[in-house]
Design an enzyme around this catalytic site. Sequence first.
Site, PDB file in Angstrom:
ATOM      1  N   HIS A 471       0.821  -1.209   0.000  1.00  0.00           N
ATOM      2  CA  HIS A 471       0.000   0.000   0.000  1.00  0.00           C
ATOM      3  C   HIS A 471       0.861   1.268   0.000  1.00  0.00           C
ATOM      4  O   HIS A 471       0.340   2.376  -0.210  1.00  0.00           O
ATOM      5  CB  HIS A 471      -0.921  -0.011   1.226  1.00  0.00           C
ATOM      6  CG  HIS A 471      -2.251   0.621   0.974  1.00  0.00           C
ATOM      7  ND1 HIS A 471      -2.502   1.467  -0.088  1.00  0.00           N
ATOM      8  CD2 HIS A 471      -3.429   0.534   1.658  1.00  0.00           C
ATOM      9  CE1 HIS A 471      -3.747   1.878  -0.051  1.00  0.00           C
ATOM     10  NE2 HIS A 471      -4.347   1.331   1.004  1.00  0.00           N
ATOM     11  N   ASP A 475      -2.214   2.251  -4.493  1.00  0.00           N
ATOM     12  CA  ASP A 475      -3.430   2.680  -3.817  1.00  0.00           C
ATOM     13  C   ASP A 475      -4.535   1.650  -4.021  1.00  0.00           C
ATOM     14  O   ASP A 475      -4.457   0.795  -4.912  1.00  0.00           O
ATOM     15  CB  ASP A 475      -3.891   4.033  -4.353  1.00  0.00           C
ATOM     16  CG  ASP A 475      -2.917   5.153  -3.991  1.00  0.00           C
ATOM     17  OD1 ASP A 475      -2.269   5.037  -2.930  1.00  0.00           O
ATOM     18  OD2 ASP A 475      -2.787   6.111  -4.774  1.00  0.00           O
TER      19      ASP A 475
END
Length: 500
Positions: A471, A475
């Site tokens: 992450h 995204d």
Amino acid sequence: MSIEVRVPTLGESVTEATVATWFKKPGDAVAVDEMLCELETDKVTVEVPSPAAGTMGEIVAAEGETVGVDALLATISEGEGAAPAPKAEPKSDATPAKSDDDAAPIDVMVPSLGESVTEATVSSWFKKVGDAVAQDEMLCELETDKVSVEVPAPAGGVLAEILAPEGTTVDASAKLAVISGGADGTVEPAPRPSDEQSEPAAKGKDVEDAPSAKKAMAEAGLKSGDVEGTGRDGRVMKHDVAAAVTATKSAASAPAAAPAAPRAAGDASREERVKMTRLRQTIARRLKDSQNTAAMLTTYNEADMTEVMALRNEYKAEFEKKHGVRLGFMSFFTKACCHALKEVPEVNAEIDGTDIVYKNYVNMGVAAGTPTGLVVPVIKDADSMSFATIEKAIAEKGRRARDGKLSMDEMQGGTFTISNGGVYGSLMSSPILNPPQSGILGMHKIQDRPMAINGEVVIRPMMYLALSYDHRIVDGKGAVTFLVRVKEALEDPRRLLMDL
């Protein structure tokens, strides 16, 4: 002139190896690039060629010894007529290397433990004071935070003194024991198997089981024939014994559960406490470090495999006849992932310090299970390959992986990975990232399920898909988009032809 033979580069993230076999002995003539020995890592087998022509001199790292990258393995006396350089030549020129230390005490030192390893724990002694030992016979086993190291006898004789008992922590330069030279230097190597058991002959192999495995079998009350060996040439290793013990306990668990009256909760006879080895502690720590380094998250979807299965069934016979390889599901998934990675390039990128490195190519890692563990061979430039080329590459890599013949180059440079847990029956899982990659796709079992299609309930072959991603660089929108594009390509493979 003496030429050094050192451990070659073992590849990305591999820092040490075990000397499996020497093909030459001191005094043998060697040619340039002739294979001197074979090293085994936790991933592949590496052959070490001779850097020069000459005569084999001293072998510094004996079979079974663990060595780090660039460690000294042996020396070669350059030139066709050069003399070998055994350690104790000045002491005797009338006896072989095993006996030239006739009566002088010989120190048993901690062998090279590998890069960055400074200490080890003595886990087992296979000999006791007063026992006769042969040169290269295993004396004891050390455990480091990376590997188990077996310590061979530097010469034949009698074990006179043990300076580091079991459980002692020793540094990299410590003395472990002392051997008194034999009276005639004729101690036969490895007498224990013939004295204690004849399983190796019965099993049809002439290799000796690992000393650590022998000790574990003795403690568990097992014989060599009771354990399936996965080591080189069928050698029984310590983990093979552990697997056999687990299988035995599982088989006996049903009868053991029959008594209705439970014992007291604190009854020690119902529990077994075993101290984690240093190796297992390190594995546990590194797995957790891997999770802590990346901000790992997993997103899920499912794909209707109807169209892929229909297309495969229609063309698989013709495909195999023309290309000489079976049409499987992996080529469809590889193509679908390459297609999706073009649209979502951050899933194919990696973090380097404060930079993001985008890859304008796809080196696809394909996780493969082998008898010795999971490996991830890499298919280079998979995005430019046809279905047939991908299937041939996957088949060849898988075969080499099972045979332990993958080179380090074949497992380096991956930019994205596919892991197929479905072959083992997994219905849903969260694959763990393969650093420094930022994404890994988990495939699962194809299972018929009732689905609502155009207002009707129909049975369809469905597969859950899982994308684990970092992450920090990917995204949620990018991860979901990637997985949706893979789903779309599988449910309508024509999109791959039309680049949609």
